[in-house]
Design a protein around this motif. Sequence first.
Motif, mmCIF file in Angstrom:
data_model
loop_
_atom_site.group_PDB
_atom_site.id
_atom_site.type_symbol
_atom_site.label_atom_id
_atom_site.label_comp_id
_atom_site.label_asym_id
_atom_site.label_seq_id
_atom_site.Cartn_x
_atom_site.Cartn_y
_atom_site.Cartn_z
ATOM 1 N N GLY A 135 -98.505 118.290 -16.545
ATOM 2 C CA GLY A 135 -98.881 117.897 -18.228
ATOM 3 C C GLY A 135 -99.996 116.671 -18.671
ATOM 4 N N SER A 136 -100.271 115.541 -17.012
ATOM 5 C CA SER A 136 -100.215 114.791 -17.078
ATOM 6 C C SER A 136 -102.231 115.085 -18.042
ATOM 7 C CB SER A 136 -100.830 114.251 -16.259
ATOM 8 O OG SER A 136 -99.735 113.999 -15.358
ATOM 9 N N PHE A 137 -102.419 115.751 -17.661
ATOM 10 C CA PHE A 137 -103.880 116.210 -18.777
ATOM 11 C C PHE A 137 -103.630 116.058 -20.190
ATOM 12 C CE2 PHE A 137 -106.509 118.540 -15.188
ATOM 13 C CZ PHE A 137 -106.331 117.169 -14.159
ATOM 14 N N ASP A 138 -102.069 116.885 -21.200
ATOM 15 C CA ASP A 138 -102.845 116.851 -22.047
ATOM 16 C C ASP A 138 -101.828 115.635 -22.474
ATOM 17 O OD1 ASP A 138 -102.752 119.721 -21.645
ATOM 18 O OD2 ASP A 138 -100.590 120.311 -21.183
ATOM 19 N N PHE A 139 -100.710 114.765 -21.738
ATOM 20 C CA PHE A 139 -100.479 113.666 -22.662
ATOM 21 C C PHE A 139 -101.982 112.518 -22.730
ATOM 22 C CE2 PHE A 139 -96.522 114.288 -19.524
ATOM 23 C CZ PHE A 139 -96.133 114.861 -20.857
ATOM 24 N N ILE A 140 -102.631 112.734 -21.618
ATOM 25 C CA ILE A 140 -104.110 111.850 -21.746
ATOM 26 C C ILE A 140 -105.272 111.940 -23.011
ATOM 27 C CG2 ILE A 140 -105.949 111.071 -20.670
ATOM 28 C CD1 ILE A 140 -104.363 111.232 -18.009
ATOM 29 N N ALA A 141 -105.335 113.661 -22.958
ATOM 30 C CA ALA A 141 -105.960 114.296 -24.132
ATOM 31 C C ALA A 141 -105.491 114.243 -25.858
ATOM 32 C CB ALA A 141 -106.328 115.503 -23.865
ATOM 33 N N GLY A 142 -104.023 113.804 -25.397
ATOM 34 C CA GLY A 142 -102.977 113.888 -26.679
ATOM 35 C C GLY A 142 -102.580 114.709 -26.889
ATOM 36 N N VAL A 143 -102.949 115.650 -26.294
ATOM 37 C CA VAL A 143 -102.250 117.404 -26.947
ATOM 38 C C VAL A 143 -101.004 117.693 -26.501
ATOM 39 C CG1 VAL A 143 -101.878 119.497 -25.863
ATOM 40 C CG2 VAL A 143 -104.193 118.104 -25.413
ATOM 41 N N SER A 144 -100.001 116.426 -26.041
ATOM 42 C CA SER A 144 -98.560 115.822 -25.768
ATOM 43 C C SER A 144 -98.375 114.976 -25.542
ATOM 44 C CB SER A 144 -98.098 117.118 -24.806
ATOM 45 O OG SER A 144 -97.967 117.040 -23.455
ATOM 46 N N ARG A 145 -96.722 114.826 -25.951
ATOM 47 C CA ARG A 145 -96.761 112.389 -26.027
ATOM 48 C C ARG A 145 -95.621 112.472 -25.186
ATOM 49 N NH1 ARG A 145 -96.309 109.428 -31.356
ATOM 50 N NH2 ARG A 145 -97.160 110.913 -32.229
ATOM 51 N N ARG A 146 -95.905 111.493 -23.397
ATOM 52 C CA ARG A 146 -94.797 111.229 -23.493
ATOM 53 C C ARG A 146 -93.992 110.023 -23.983
ATOM 54 N NH1 ARG A 146 -95.877 107.760 -17.529
ATOM 55 N NH2 ARG A 146 -94.076 108.693 -17.510
ATOM 56 N N ALA A 147 -92.608 110.388 -23.587
ATOM 57 C CA ALA A 147 -91.436 109.133 -24.009
ATOM 58 C C ALA A 147 -92.186 107.837 -24.124
ATOM 59 C CB ALA A 147 -90.677 109.739 -23.739
ATOM 60 N N PRO A 148 -91.680 107.130 -25.567
ATOM 61 C CA PRO A 148 -92.288 105.450 -25.084
ATOM 62 C C PRO A 148 -91.295 105.538 -24.143
ATOM 63 C CG PRO A 148 -91.179 106.534 -27.374
ATOM 64 C CD PRO A 148 -90.517 107.599 -26.227
ATOM 65 N N ARG A 149 -91.909 103.710 -23.293
ATOM 66 C CA ARG A 149 -91.967 103.420 -22.320
ATOM 67 C C ARG A 149 -89.977 102.688 -22.013
ATOM 68 N NH1 ARG A 149 -94.383 103.368 -17.283
ATOM 69 N NH2 ARG A 149 -96.481 104.147 -18.146
ATOM 70 N N TRP A 150 -89.727 102.509 -23.379
ATOM 71 C CA TRP A 150 -87.620 101.710 -23.085
ATOM 72 C C TRP A 150 -87.172 103.189 -23.259
ATOM 73 C CZ3 TRP A 150 -84.908 104.213 -27.144
ATOM 74 C CH2 TRP A 150 -85.191 104.572 -28.626
ATOM 75 N N ILE A 151 -87.856 104.137 -23.887
ATOM 76 C CA ILE A 151 -87.220 105.636 -23.444
ATOM 77 C C ILE A 151 -86.926 106.091 -22.376
ATOM 78 C CG2 ILE A 151 -86.029 107.715 -23.444
ATOM 79 C CD1 ILE A 151 -87.479 108.032 -26.583
ATOM 80 N N GLN A 152 -88.018 105.551 -21.265
ATOM 81 C CA GLN A 152 -88.970 105.950 -19.857
ATOM 82 C C GLN A 152 -86.940 105.398 -19.266
ATOM 83 O OE1 GLN A 152 -93.093 106.310 -18.478
ATOM 84 N NE2 GLN A 152 -93.348 106.711 -20.493
ATOM 85 N N ARG A 153 -87.153 104.265 -19.582
ATOM 86 C CA ARG A 153 -86.507 102.744 -18.471
ATOM 87 C C ARG A 153 -84.942 103.492 -18.576
ATOM 88 N NH1 ARG A 153 -90.180 98.850 -20.190
ATOM 89 N NH2 ARG A 153 -89.569 98.602 -21.867
ATOM 90 N N LEU A 154 -85.324 103.765 -20.015
ATOM 91 C CA LEU A 154 -83.014 104.159 -19.975
ATOM 92 C C LEU A 154 -83.429 105.570 -18.985
ATOM 93 C CD1 LEU A 154 -82.499 103.899 -23.509
ATOM 94 C CD2 LEU A 154 -81.752 102.622 -21.368
ATOM 95 N N GLY A 155 -83.687 106.027 -18.377
ATOM 96 C CA GLY A 155 -83.630 107.109 -17.887
ATOM 97 C C GLY A 155 -83.601 108.193 -18.308
ATOM 98 N N LEU A 156 -84.391 108.250 -20.177
ATOM 99 C CA LEU A 156 -83.580 109.464 -21.141
ATOM 100 C C LEU A 156 -85.523 110.442 -21.082
ATOM 101 C CD1 LEU A 156 -81.816 108.030 -23.626
ATOM 102 C CD2 LEU A 156 -80.851 109.573 -21.436
ATOM 103 N N GLU A 157 -86.053 109.984 -19.980
ATOM 104 C CA GLU A 157 -87.727 110.703 -20.288
ATOM 105 C C GLU A 157 -87.405 112.852 -20.627
ATOM 106 O OE1 GLU A 157 -90.900 109.771 -18.117
ATOM 107 O OE2 GLU A 157 -92.720 110.813 -19.902
ATOM 108 N N TRP A 158 -86.681 113.400 -19.638
ATOM 109 C CA TRP A 158 -86.353 114.738 -19.791
ATOM 110 C C TRP A 158 -85.909 114.754 -21.318
ATOM 111 C CZ3 TRP A 158 -81.257 115.685 -20.947
ATOM 112 C CH2 TRP A 158 -80.333 114.361 -20.748
ATOM 113 N N PHE A 159 -85.413 113.917 -21.898
ATOM 114 C CA PHE A 159 -84.404 114.192 -22.893
ATOM 115 C C PHE A 159 -85.392 114.151 -24.406
ATOM 116 C CE2 PHE A 159 -81.382 113.048 -27.764
ATOM 117 C CZ PHE A 159 -81.223 114.552 -27.050
ATOM 118 N N TYR A 160 -86.263 113.393 -24.069
ATOM 119 C CA TYR A 160 -87.116 113.338 -25.175
ATOM 120 C C TYR A 160 -88.080 114.688 -25.357
ATOM 121 C CZ TYR A 160 -91.345 111.102 -27.322
ATOM 122 O OH TYR A 160 -92.589 111.066 -27.788
ATOM 123 N N ARG A 161 -88.356 114.439 -23.986
ATOM 124 C CA ARG A 161 -89.111 116.040 -23.824
ATOM 125 C C ARG A 161 -88.387 118.146 -24.624
ATOM 126 N NH1 ARG A 161 -92.891 117.763 -18.428
ATOM 127 N NH2 ARG A 161 -94.141 118.270 -19.899
#
Length: 253
Positions: free
Chosen positions: A197-223
Motif C-alpha cells: 500500500g506504499s503508493f496509497d500512503f504517499i498519495a494520501g489515499v490511506s494513512r500510516r500510523a503515527p511514528r509513536w504508534i509504530q515505535r510501540l509496535g502497534l502499527e498493525w492495530f492502528y491499521r
Amino acid sequence: MAGQRVGFEPDVVTLMGVPIHDVTMAETLALVSRWIAEGGAHQIATVNPEFLMLARRDATFRATLQRAALCIPDGIGVLWAARRRGKRLRERVAGSDLVPLLSAEAARHGWRVFYLGAAPGVAEKAAAILAERHPGLIVAGCYAGSPAPEEEAAISARVRAAQANILLVAYGAPKQDVWLGRNLARTGAAVGIGVGGSFDFIAGVSRRAPRWIQRLGLEWFYRLVREPWRWRRQLALPQFVWLILTGRDAPQY
Ligand code: UDP
C-alpha cells in the motif's frame, strides 16, 4: 535471474519455510546501489507475518520468496518470531519507509524508478509527490496496469522501454511478489520490490500510523482500527503467534 545474490551474505532466519535476512535499512540501500551498478535482476520482498501465513499454505508464493535476492524483516511480529527461534534481527526494515528513502537515493544517483500498480492515477500522484520532495528524481514511468497474467508481457515491455533501474510494484501480497518473480528479469530493471500500500500512503489515499504508534509496535492495530474490513486478514496474526509459540510453523505442503 531474480535469485541472484552478489557479494553480501546476510544472516538468515527461516520462518514458515521463508528465509528472512538480517539487514538494516542502510544495508538494504547499499545492496540496491550495488545491484544497480552490477546489473542482473534482484527481487526484494518485504516480509511481515501476513506474508508468512500466506507462504505457509501457498507453495508458489513460498518459492517466490525463497528465490528472492533479499527478504527484509518488515513487521514487529517477524522480529519477535525470529527472537523466539534464537535469532536477533537487528532492525525492522519497513517497506513503507523504504520507498521514500529509496527515492531520495535514486534522486542522488540518477536511478530511474518505475511505479507500477495501485488504482488508476495513484502511482502518478505518489511519483509526483516524491519527485517534488526529492528534486532530481527520475520517474521512468507510472502505470496502474493489473496483475492479470494476460497483461504481464505488455507491462514488462513497457517497463523495459522506460529503461527503469528500479521497479516498484503495488499489487499487494502475494500478487506483486509472484508478478516480480515471473517478470522482473524481462523488465530489464536491476531491482524489483513489492511495495503493497506504499503508493496509497504517499498519495494520501490511506494513512500510516503515527511514528509513536509504530515505535510501540502497534502499527498493525492502528491499521485494524482504521480499516476494519481487514479483520479477516488480520485473524492470521493470532494464529501466527500460536504457531510460533508452539513451534508448529513448518510450511503446509
Ligand atoms: N492493487 C492493485 N491491483 C490489484 C490488487 C491490489 O493495484 O489487483 C493495489 C491496491 O490498489 C493497493 C495495493 O495494491 O494500492 C495493495 O494494497 P494493500 O494495502 O492491500 O497492500 P498490503 O501492503 O496490505 O499487501
